[in-house]
Design a protein around this motif. Structure first.
Motif, PDB file in Angstrom:
ATOM      1  N   LYS A 161       0.831  -1.199   0.000  1.00  0.00           N
ATOM      2  CA  LYS A 161       0.000   0.000   0.000  1.00  0.00           C
ATOM      3  C   LYS A 161       0.872   1.259   0.000  1.00  0.00           C
ATOM      4  CE  LYS A 161      -3.819   2.000   2.628  1.00  0.00           C
ATOM      5  NZ  LYS A 161      -4.708   1.780   3.782  1.00  0.00           N
ATOM      6  N   THR A 162       1.785   1.331   0.957  1.00  0.00           N
ATOM      7  CA  THR A 162       2.706   2.485   1.001  1.00  0.00           C
ATOM      8  C   THR A 162       4.164   2.033   0.962  1.00  0.00           C
ATOM      9  OG1 THR A 162       3.064   2.570   3.396  1.00  0.00           O
ATOM     10  CG2 THR A 162       1.066   3.632   2.561  1.00  0.00           C
ATOM     11  N   LEU A 163       4.397   0.720   1.137  1.00  0.00           N
ATOM     12  CA  LEU A 163       5.769   0.203   1.191  1.00  0.00           C
ATOM     13  C   LEU A 163       6.078  -0.570  -0.071  1.00  0.00           C
ATOM     14  CD1 LEU A 163       5.835  -1.391   4.795  1.00  0.00           C
ATOM     15  CD2 LEU A 163       6.457   0.948   4.145  1.00  0.00           C
ATOM     16  N   SER A 164       7.362  -0.730  -0.364  1.00  0.00           N
ATOM     17  CA  SER A 164       7.739  -1.689  -1.394  1.00  0.00           C
ATOM     18  C   SER A 164       8.907  -2.527  -0.890  1.00  0.00           C
ATOM     19  CB  SER A 164       8.050  -0.997  -2.715  1.00  0.00           C
ATOM     20  OG  SER A 164       9.042  -0.057  -2.522  1.00  0.00           O
ATOM     21  N   PHE A 165       9.015  -3.732  -1.451  1.00  0.00           N
ATOM     22  CA  PHE A 165      10.121  -4.642  -1.143  1.00  0.00           C
ATOM     23  C   PHE A 165      10.927  -4.772  -2.423  1.00  0.00           C
ATOM     24  CE2 PHE A 165       7.851  -7.776   2.048  1.00  0.00           C
ATOM     25  CZ  PHE A 165       7.615  -6.737   2.927  1.00  0.00           C
ATOM     26  N   ARG A 166      12.252  -4.684  -2.292  1.00  0.00           N
ATOM     27  CA  ARG A 166      13.086  -5.034  -3.443  1.00  0.00           C
ATOM     28  C   ARG A 166      14.151  -6.013  -2.990  1.00  0.00           C
ATOM     29  NH1 ARG A 166      17.815  -2.821  -2.896  1.00  0.00           N
ATOM     30  NH2 ARG A 166      18.021  -0.859  -1.752  1.00  0.00           N
ATOM     31  N   ASN A 167      14.635  -6.792  -3.953  1.00  0.00           N
ATOM     32  CA  ASN A 167      15.614  -7.813  -3.649  1.00  0.00           C
ATOM     33  C   ASN A 167      16.885  -7.171  -3.103  1.00  0.00           C
ATOM     34  OD1 ASN A 167      16.090 -10.517  -3.651  1.00  0.00           O
ATOM     35  ND2 ASN A 167      16.308 -10.682  -5.871  1.00  0.00           N
ATOM     36  N   ALA A 168      17.444  -7.712  -2.025  1.00  0.00           N
ATOM     37  CA  ALA A 168      18.688  -7.181  -1.477  1.00  0.00           C
ATOM     38  C   ALA A 168      19.851  -7.526  -2.411  1.00  0.00           C
ATOM     39  CB  ALA A 168      18.942  -7.784  -0.095  1.00  0.00           C
ATOM     40  N   CYS A 169      20.777  -6.609  -2.575  1.00  0.00           N
ATOM     41  CA  CYS A 169      21.954  -6.885  -3.419  1.00  0.00           C
ATOM     42  C   CYS A 169      23.214  -6.404  -2.696  1.00  0.00           C
ATOM     43  CB  CYS A 169      21.798  -6.220  -4.778  1.00  0.00           C
ATOM     44  SG  CYS A 169      21.658  -4.444  -4.670  1.00  0.00           S
ATOM     45  N   ALA A 170      24.371  -6.684  -3.281  1.00  0.00           N
ATOM     46  CA  ALA A 170      25.646  -6.399  -2.601  1.00  0.00           C
ATOM     47  C   ALA A 170      25.754  -4.933  -2.181  1.00  0.00           C
ATOM     48  CB  ALA A 170      26.806  -6.791  -3.511  1.00  0.00           C
ATOM     49  N   GLU A 171      25.141  -4.035  -2.955  1.00  0.00           N
ATOM     50  CA  GLU A 171      25.210  -2.595  -2.621  1.00  0.00           C
ATOM     51  C   GLU A 171      24.455  -2.263  -1.327  1.00  0.00           C
ATOM     52  OE1 GLU A 171      24.470  -3.498  -6.015  1.00  0.00           O
ATOM     53  OE2 GLU A 171      26.651  -3.358  -6.153  1.00  0.00           O
TER      54      GLU A 171
ATOM     55  N   VAL B 206      -0.240  -8.204  -3.051  1.00  0.00           N
ATOM     56  CA  VAL B 206       0.835  -7.281  -3.399  1.00  0.00           C
ATOM     57  C   VAL B 206       1.015  -7.337  -4.913  1.00  0.00           C
ATOM     58  CG1 VAL B 206       2.155  -7.310  -1.262  1.00  0.00           C
ATOM     59  CG2 VAL B 206       2.434  -9.170  -2.895  1.00  0.00           C
ATOM     60  N   GLN B 207       1.555  -6.288  -5.465  1.00  0.00           N
ATOM     61  CA  GLN B 207       1.887  -6.335  -6.897  1.00  0.00           C
ATOM     62  C   GLN B 207       3.323  -6.777  -7.021  1.00  0.00           C
ATOM     63  OE1 GLN B 207       0.514  -2.380  -8.275  1.00  0.00           O
ATOM     64  NE2 GLN B 207      -0.035  -3.639 -10.048  1.00  0.00           N
ATOM     65  N   VAL B 208       3.526  -7.881  -7.728  1.00  0.00           N
ATOM     66  CA  VAL B 208       4.872  -8.449  -7.825  1.00  0.00           C
ATOM     67  C   VAL B 208       5.395  -8.211  -9.224  1.00  0.00           C
ATOM     68  CG1 VAL B 208       6.217 -10.572  -7.656  1.00  0.00           C
ATOM     69  CG2 VAL B 208       4.288 -10.207  -6.122  1.00  0.00           C
ATOM     70  N   GLU B 209       6.509  -7.484  -9.326  1.00  0.00           N
ATOM     71  CA  GLU B 209       7.027  -7.259 -10.668  1.00  0.00           C
ATOM     72  C   GLU B 209       8.505  -7.602 -10.793  1.00  0.00           C
ATOM     73  OE1 GLU B 209       7.192  -4.340  -8.069  1.00  0.00           O
ATOM     74  OE2 GLU B 209       5.337  -4.019  -9.184  1.00  0.00           O
ATOM     75  N   PHE B 210       9.122  -8.151  -9.701  1.00  0.00           N
ATOM     76  CA  PHE B 210      10.561  -8.380  -9.807  1.00  0.00           C
ATOM     77  C   PHE B 210      10.947  -9.793 -10.224  1.00  0.00           C
ATOM     78  CE2 PHE B 210      10.064 -10.316  -5.831  1.00  0.00           C
ATOM     79  CZ  PHE B 210       9.572  -9.425  -4.892  1.00  0.00           C
ATOM     80  N   LEU B 211       9.984 -10.703 -10.432  1.00  0.00           N
ATOM     81  CA  LEU B 211      10.421 -12.069 -10.752  1.00  0.00           C
ATOM     82  C   LEU B 211      10.299 -12.359 -12.229  1.00  0.00           C
ATOM     83  CD1 LEU B 211       9.090 -14.138  -7.738  1.00  0.00           C
ATOM     84  CD2 LEU B 211      11.396 -13.366  -8.197  1.00  0.00           C
TER      85      LEU B 211
END
Ligand SMILES: CC(C)(COP(=O)(O)OP(=O)(O)OC[C@H]1O[C@@H](n2cnc3c(N)ncnc32)[C@H](O)[C@@H]1OP(=O)(O)O)[C@@H](O)C(=O)NCCC(=O)NCCS
Length: 175
Positions: free
Chosen positions: A4-14, A170-175
C-alpha cells in the motif's frame, strides 16, 4: 513488489552497508543472530544469496528510502519461515503491520505456501506478542526461542481483519 505504502526489493551487494547498520545496532540486533561487522563478509553473503533459490531477502522501502529488511527462508513442506525482520526507528507507525501483511501476501498468494512458521527469542516479547496478536500459535520452545506456527486460516483471518493496512494482494514485478 509493491504494497500500500511500502515496497520490497531484492537485497543486493550494494545494500551491505545499510544491512550492517541495522545488524550492528546493539538495540536492534539484541535478539538476532550475530553477523560479522566486516562489510566484505556482508557483501560475500549477499553475493551467495544472489545465487540461492530457496530464500528471498528484501529491503523494505518507504517513499524511496530503505527502512528495513525481511527474509523468507527455510521452507518446510507447505510452510515458509520468515524473519531477519528489522525496521529503522524512523519507520512510519504502520510499517510493521503492512510489511508483515506483505510477507503473507507474497508467501501465500504468490509462492503458494499454505502456512508459515517463525521462531522468536523468548526475551523479544514485543515481537512475539505482535505475532500472537496476528494469530501465531506457540507450538514448541527451545532454551532460547519460542517456535510459532500460523496455519492458512489464521493468516487469512488476520489479512482480512487488518485489511486497512493492506487490502488484498501485493503487486509483484521483480520475478
Ligand atoms: C520487529 C520489528 C520490525 C517490529 O516493528 P515495530 O514497529 O517495532 O512493531 P510494533 O510491535 O511496535 O508495532 C507497530 C505498530 O503497529 C501496531 N500494531 C501491532 N500489532 C497490531 C495489531 N495486531 N493490530 C493493530 N495494530 C497493531 C502497534 O501498536 C504499533 O503502533 P504504534 O506505533 O501506534 O505504537 C521492530 O521491532 C524491530 O526492528 N526490532 C528489532 C529486530 C528484531 O528483533 N526483529 C525480530 C526478530 S525476526
Amino acid at each position: 513488489m509493491t504494497g500500500k505504502t511500502l515496497s520490497f526489493r531484492n537485497a543486493c551487494a550494494e545494500d551491505a552497508a545499510f544491512i550492517l547498520s541495522l545488524r550492528t545496532d546493539t538495540e536492534k540486533s539484541r535478539y538476532l543472530s550475530a553477523v560479522s561487522a566486516d562489510i566484505a563478509d556482508q557483501k560475500a553473503w549477499l553475493a551467495r544469496y544472489a545465487q540461492a533459490d530457496d530464500q528471498a531477502y528484501f529491503i523494505i522501502e518507504y517513499q524511496g528510502e530503505p527502512i528495513g529488511t525481511v527474509r523468507l527462508y527455510n521452507p518446510l513442506g507447505d510452510s515458509f519461515c520468515w524473519g531477519s525482520w528489522i525496521l529503522k526507528d524512523t519507520r512510519p507507525g504502520h510499517a510493521a503491520m503492512e510489511s508483515a501483511l506483505m510477507v503473507y501476501a507474497y508467501g501465500i498468494d504468490h509462492l503458494g505456501f499454505k502456512g508459515a512458521h517463525l521462531d522468536v527469542r523468548k526475551g523479544n516479547e514485543r515481537v512475539w506478542r505482535f505475532h500472537e496478536r496476528f494469530g501465531a500459535r506457540r507450538v514448541a520452545e527451545t532454551a532460547e526461542d519460542y517456535l510459532y506456527r500460523l496455519d492458512g486460516e489464521a493468516i487469512q483471518v488476520s489479512r482480512h481483519r487488518y485489511r486497512r493496512f493492506l487490502d488484498g494482494n501485493v503487486q509483484v514485478e521483480f520475478l
